[in-house]
Design a protein around this motif. Structure first.
Motif, PDB file in Angstrom:
ATOM      1  N   SER A 227       0.813  -1.220   0.000  1.00  0.00           N
ATOM      2  CA  SER A 227       0.000   0.000   0.000  1.00  0.00           C
ATOM      3  C   SER A 227       0.842   1.264   0.000  1.00  0.00           C
ATOM      4  CB  SER A 227      -0.942   0.013   1.202  1.00  0.00           C
ATOM      5  OG  SER A 227      -0.221  -0.105   2.414  1.00  0.00           O
ATOM      6  N   GLY A 228       2.107   1.172   0.448  1.00  0.00           N
ATOM      7  CA  GLY A 228       2.984   2.342   0.423  1.00  0.00           C
ATOM      8  C   GLY A 228       3.440   2.699  -0.976  1.00  0.00           C
ATOM      9  N   ASN A 229       3.404   1.720  -1.886  1.00  0.00           N
ATOM     10  CA  ASN A 229       3.800   1.946  -3.275  1.00  0.00           C
ATOM     11  C   ASN A 229       2.539   2.044  -4.120  1.00  0.00           C
ATOM     12  OD1 ASN A 229       4.814   1.885  -5.883  1.00  0.00           O
ATOM     13  ND2 ASN A 229       6.418   0.410  -5.391  1.00  0.00           N
ATOM     14  N   ILE A 230       1.889   3.196  -4.094  1.00  0.00           N
ATOM     15  CA  ILE A 230       0.596   3.347  -4.731  1.00  0.00           C
ATOM     16  C   ILE A 230       0.691   3.280  -6.254  1.00  0.00           C
ATOM     17  CG2 ILE A 230       0.677   5.858  -4.802  1.00  0.00           C
ATOM     18  CD1 ILE A 230      -2.390   3.596  -4.083  1.00  0.00           C
ATOM     19  N   GLN A 231       1.826   3.662  -6.824  1.00  0.00           N
ATOM     20  CA  GLN A 231       1.988   3.582  -8.278  1.00  0.00           C
ATOM     21  C   GLN A 231       1.926   2.137  -8.748  1.00  0.00           C
ATOM     22  OE1 GLN A 231       2.139   6.064 -10.351  1.00  0.00           O
ATOM     23  NE2 GLN A 231       2.689   7.846  -9.132  1.00  0.00           N
ATOM     24  N   GLU A 232       2.622   1.262  -8.044  1.00  0.00           N
ATOM     25  CA  GLU A 232       2.622  -0.159  -8.403  1.00  0.00           C
ATOM     26  C   GLU A 232       1.238  -0.766  -8.190  1.00  0.00           C
ATOM     27  OE1 GLU A 232       4.660  -4.299  -6.810  1.00  0.00           O
ATOM     28  OE2 GLU A 232       5.812  -2.432  -6.694  1.00  0.00           O
ATOM     29  N   THR A 233       0.605  -0.412  -7.064  1.00  0.00           N
ATOM     30  CA  THR A 233      -0.736  -0.916  -6.777  1.00  0.00           C
ATOM     31  C   THR A 233      -1.730  -0.452  -7.838  1.00  0.00           C
ATOM     32  OG1 THR A 233      -0.305  -0.966  -4.398  1.00  0.00           O
ATOM     33  CG2 THR A 233      -2.610  -0.932  -5.091  1.00  0.00           C
ATOM     34  N   ALA A 234      -1.608   0.793  -8.265  1.00  0.00           N
ATOM     35  CA  ALA A 234      -2.510   1.337  -9.288  1.00  0.00           C
ATOM     36  C   ALA A 234      -2.404   0.552 -10.590  1.00  0.00           C
ATOM     37  CB  ALA A 234      -2.190   2.805  -9.530  1.00  0.00           C
ATOM     38  N   LYS A 235      -1.184   0.216 -10.990  1.00  0.00           N
ATOM     39  CA  LYS A 235      -0.982  -0.555 -12.224  1.00  0.00           C
ATOM     40  C   LYS A 235      -1.578  -1.959 -12.097  1.00  0.00           C
ATOM     41  CE  LYS A 235       3.223   1.947 -13.522  1.00  0.00           C
ATOM     42  NZ  LYS A 235       4.699   1.866 -13.671  1.00  0.00           N
ATOM     43  N   GLU A 236      -1.387  -2.574 -10.923  1.00  0.00           N
ATOM     44  CA  GLU A 236      -1.946  -3.907 -10.697  1.00  0.00           C
ATOM     45  C   GLU A 236      -3.472  -3.862 -10.728  1.00  0.00           C
ATOM     46  OE1 GLU A 236      -0.359  -5.135  -6.979  1.00  0.00           O
ATOM     47  OE2 GLU A 236       1.656  -5.542  -7.767  1.00  0.00           O
ATOM     48  N   PHE A 237      -4.044  -2.813 -10.131  1.00  0.00           N
ATOM     49  CA  PHE A 237      -5.493  -2.672 -10.118  1.00  0.00           C
ATOM     50  C   PHE A 237      -6.034  -2.458 -11.526  1.00  0.00           C
ATOM     51  CE2 PHE A 237      -9.182   0.307  -9.814  1.00  0.00           C
ATOM     52  CZ  PHE A 237     -10.108  -0.628  -9.370  1.00  0.00           C
ATOM     53  N   LYS A 238      -5.373  -1.660 -12.319  1.00  0.00           N
ATOM     54  CA  LYS A 238      -5.819  -1.407 -13.699  1.00  0.00           C
ATOM     55  C   LYS A 238      -5.846  -2.708 -14.502  1.00  0.00           C
ATOM     56  CE  LYS A 238      -4.800   1.346 -17.820  1.00  0.00           C
ATOM     57  NZ  LYS A 238      -6.219   1.695 -18.034  1.00  0.00           N
ATOM     58  N   GLU A 239      -4.800  -3.520 -14.333  1.00  0.00           N
ATOM     59  CA  GLU A 239      -4.745  -4.802 -15.032  1.00  0.00           C
ATOM     60  C   GLU A 239      -5.857  -5.737 -14.546  1.00  0.00           C
ATOM     61  OE1 GLU A 239      -1.626  -8.529 -15.769  1.00  0.00           O
ATOM     62  OE2 GLU A 239      -0.939  -6.665 -14.837  1.00  0.00           O
ATOM     63  N   TRP A 240      -6.068  -5.764 -13.233  1.00  0.00           N
ATOM     64  CA  TRP A 240      -7.114  -6.616 -12.648  1.00  0.00           C
ATOM     65  C   TRP A 240      -8.503  -6.170 -13.101  1.00  0.00           C
ATOM     66  CZ3 TRP A 240     -11.135  -5.269  -9.334  1.00  0.00           C
ATOM     67  CH2 TRP A 240     -11.815  -6.335  -8.721  1.00  0.00           C
ATOM     68  N   CYS A 241      -8.699  -4.867 -13.172  1.00  0.00           N
ATOM     69  CA  CYS A 241     -10.029  -4.310 -13.455  1.00  0.00           C
ATOM     70  C   CYS A 241     -10.456  -4.484 -14.907  1.00  0.00           C
ATOM     71  CB  CYS A 241     -10.027  -2.826 -13.100  1.00  0.00           C
ATOM     72  SG  CYS A 241     -11.661  -2.123 -12.971  1.00  0.00           S
TER      73      CYS A 241
END
Length: 218
Positions: free
Chosen positions: A98-112
């Motif tokens: 959660s501290g690396n929001i850029q990486e999480t955002a990319k993972e979420f975009k791929e998942w979504c």
């Protein structure tokens, strides 16, 4: 460990950190510089996924909004996912850093994929995740307002900042000593501090009290 330790959270939010520092004879100063108020909102587009950026965004959305049973819930990390579970829901997606929001955002975009998304946000949101999606796929609704409340504090040897807004509130009437250790709750907070010429000792990979205790125990 030094004798004066500051974190930009209220005592009610720091949990086991207070006990950990007390056992080491460290004086903990827990003080948030932000105050929150709900904002009435209206959702105008259909959505298949709702992304809660923090426990606060979930709570303020739930004050005035509903989560349909067929909607998938997503969030950036374990802390928000735990609250969602406590409230009787399940997070279908949550990041492990959660501290690396850029990486999480990319993972979420791929998942979504192409699913339509609702983003309940603060009036001061940086929109790091939602900005990755086209307007045709998303709707952002402002569900709460963040107000800065500054207060002078005594000097400490260690500082932990949990958001850019808290840094702003702190620096309005305080200074960070040059030799202090400074820990950041995540990338956006690190960026805000760095832009103000504050040296960061370490950025937490996961924005949590557990991760903070692990780091300062080294």
């Amino acid at each position: 460990m030094n004798k004066h330790f500051f974190i930009s959270k209220n005592f009610s939010e720091v949990g086991k950190l207070a006990d950990f520092l007390n056992h080491k004879g460290v004086n903990l100063i827990a003080q948030s510089f932000i105050h929150f108020e709900p904002i009435p909102f209206t959702v105008t587009k259909p959505f298949e996924v709702i992304f809660f950026s923090s426990p606060r965004s979930f709570l303020f959305y739930k004050l005035l909004g509903d989560i349909p049973k067929d909607v998938l819930i997503a969030c950036p990390g374990n802390k928000t996912a735990e609250l969602i579970t406590e409230m009787g829901y399940t997070a279908a997606f949550f990041g492990d850093k959660s501290g690396n929001i850029q990486e999480t955002a990319k993972e979420f975009k791929e998942w979504c994929g192409s699913k339509r998304i609702l983003f309940p946000i603060s009036d001061r949101s940086l929109r790091t995740v939602s900005n990755l999606f086209p307007d045709s796929q998303k709707e952002s609704v402002t569900v709460y307002k963040t107000k800065i409340v500054s207060k002078p504090l005594e000097f400490c040897e260690t500082y932990v900042f949990t958001s850019p807004s808290n840094v702003e509130g702190f620096l309005t009437v305080n200074e960070i000593p040059k030799n202090a250790s400074v820990y950041s709750w995540g990338e956006s907070t690190t960026k805000y501090l760095t832009e103000r010429n504050v040296h960061i000792t370490e950025t937490l990979a996961n924005s949590s009290i557990d991760d903070l205790i692990r780091i300062i125990s080294k």
